[in-house]
Scaffold this active site. Sequence first.
Site, PDB file in Angstrom:
ATOM      1  N   CYS A 241       0.831  -1.215   0.000  1.00 46.87           N
ATOM      2  CA  CYS A 241       0.000   0.000   0.000  1.00 46.87           C
ATOM      3  C   CYS A 241       0.860   1.259   0.000  1.00 46.87           C
ATOM      4  CB  CYS A 241      -0.965  -0.003   1.178  1.00 46.87           C
ATOM      5  SG  CYS A 241      -2.232  -1.277   1.066  1.00 46.87           S
ATOM      6  N   ALA A 242       1.987   1.158  -0.693  1.00 45.87           N
ATOM      7  CA  ALA A 242       2.889   2.304  -0.876  1.00 45.87           C
ATOM      8  C   ALA A 242       3.483   2.189  -2.279  1.00 45.87           C
ATOM      9  CB  ALA A 242       3.978   2.313   0.190  1.00 45.87           C
TER      10      ALA A 242
END
Length: 463
Positions: free
Chosen positions: A385-386
């Site tokens: 999630c980056a």
Amino acid sequence: MSARPNAAVATAAATESEPCCDAPLPVLGRDVTVPLVTGGEVTYAALDYAASAPALQRVWDDVAAYAPYYGSVHRGAGYLSQLSTDLFENSRATVAEFLDCRPGDQVVFTRSTTDSLNLLAQVVPADCRVFVFETEHHASLLPWRDAQVTYLDAPRTPRQAVEILERALAGREPYGPALVCVTGASNVTGELWPVRELAAAAHAHGARIVLDAAQLAPHHPVSVRELDVDWVAFSGHKLYAPFGSGVLAGRADWLQDAEPYLAGGGASRKVARRADGGVDVEWHTTAARHEAGSPNVIGVYAIAAACKALTDAGFDRLVAREKHLIATVRAGLAEVPEVRVLSLFGDDADRVGVISFVVDGWNSSHFAAALSAEYGIGVRDGLFCAHPLVRTLLGSDPQDPGECGAPEAAPGERSLNAIRVSFGAGTPDEHVERFVGAVKELVRDGAQWKYRTEDGRCVPDRG
């Protein structure tokens, strides 16, 4: 009337570290065994703390002790309701103390870090500009849908991070309200960011700053006053309290001036019909303004219990031991030429127990699946999630496809993902030692089992 929980409910007795556990703070599930695809069972090595840390045994004991006394919060005259209300508000005070909040700061309970930052995004002034580094977790990168956002390039040193921010803030047009959102510790590299220096730069240029402490608070003390941040957000499920609550703490003015995050009971102080048939609403000016609905008192109490447990254990002790675990993992990975550890700030950067890497010749999903199926080790694979940060670290085209999790790719196929190992106060030495040994063995000998892609995941082929 003010009901006070009895001693058994207020705080369960702290559990001492067990000889077999060899971790400062025992966690729930530390004795769970899992089957190996090659036969037999092994104690599960939970090395995915950066996603969700296991509950501290002390937190679980505290929650279990309170559970029979559960009652509605702020809504009942009965003893259990009064007791639960007291517990809820005492938990708010505990979190404020844990974060070393300033007088006048508000502690708002939310569902998670993501929820906290989305709440803040809803209360920023209409003309506010938001500045966020591309290196942030999506929880910090994406909530600012109604604001003008400036995305800052990934820095390669802490000093460069401050310089990039200073240039961006100084050059903003028009020169109006601004908010900086920054992580305290990367969820990909574990590296610590220069929060105090970034806060000073923000304030020098008339901006405010919110700290995403999701990865920092479980590992290091977080002082709102010393860091001089305006707000801090974190999640219970990363703080050894996985019961569905989070925190946004900090300055009250923007929170008080904005419409409630959710409209409903609890947020409203007074509702009355008007002569024209409509309704007039007077909203609370306290933290309750943004806590509509029946609160998650168990989740809130669990966070407070975790704050107390970490404080009682002593962060100096916890940090020192975690540095030992970090050194063990990094030294072991350095002995494997095929392994490349991902880093923004370099080998000498201060960091928490979060390390991401790739292995030459391996698809990261395949490698993570083999660690689980053949060694009983749970890690994370994917983009964490980056996405922009991992793409930058892997040197990929930012337009390449990728998902938050493992991309659909067959074992051995090149894809855009990495492996992340993460640990903390509940991690025994044996878990990281087993991990290092497993990495070396897999790279040297290969997997013992065949794997296939199923629903986007690499899994053992049991056919």
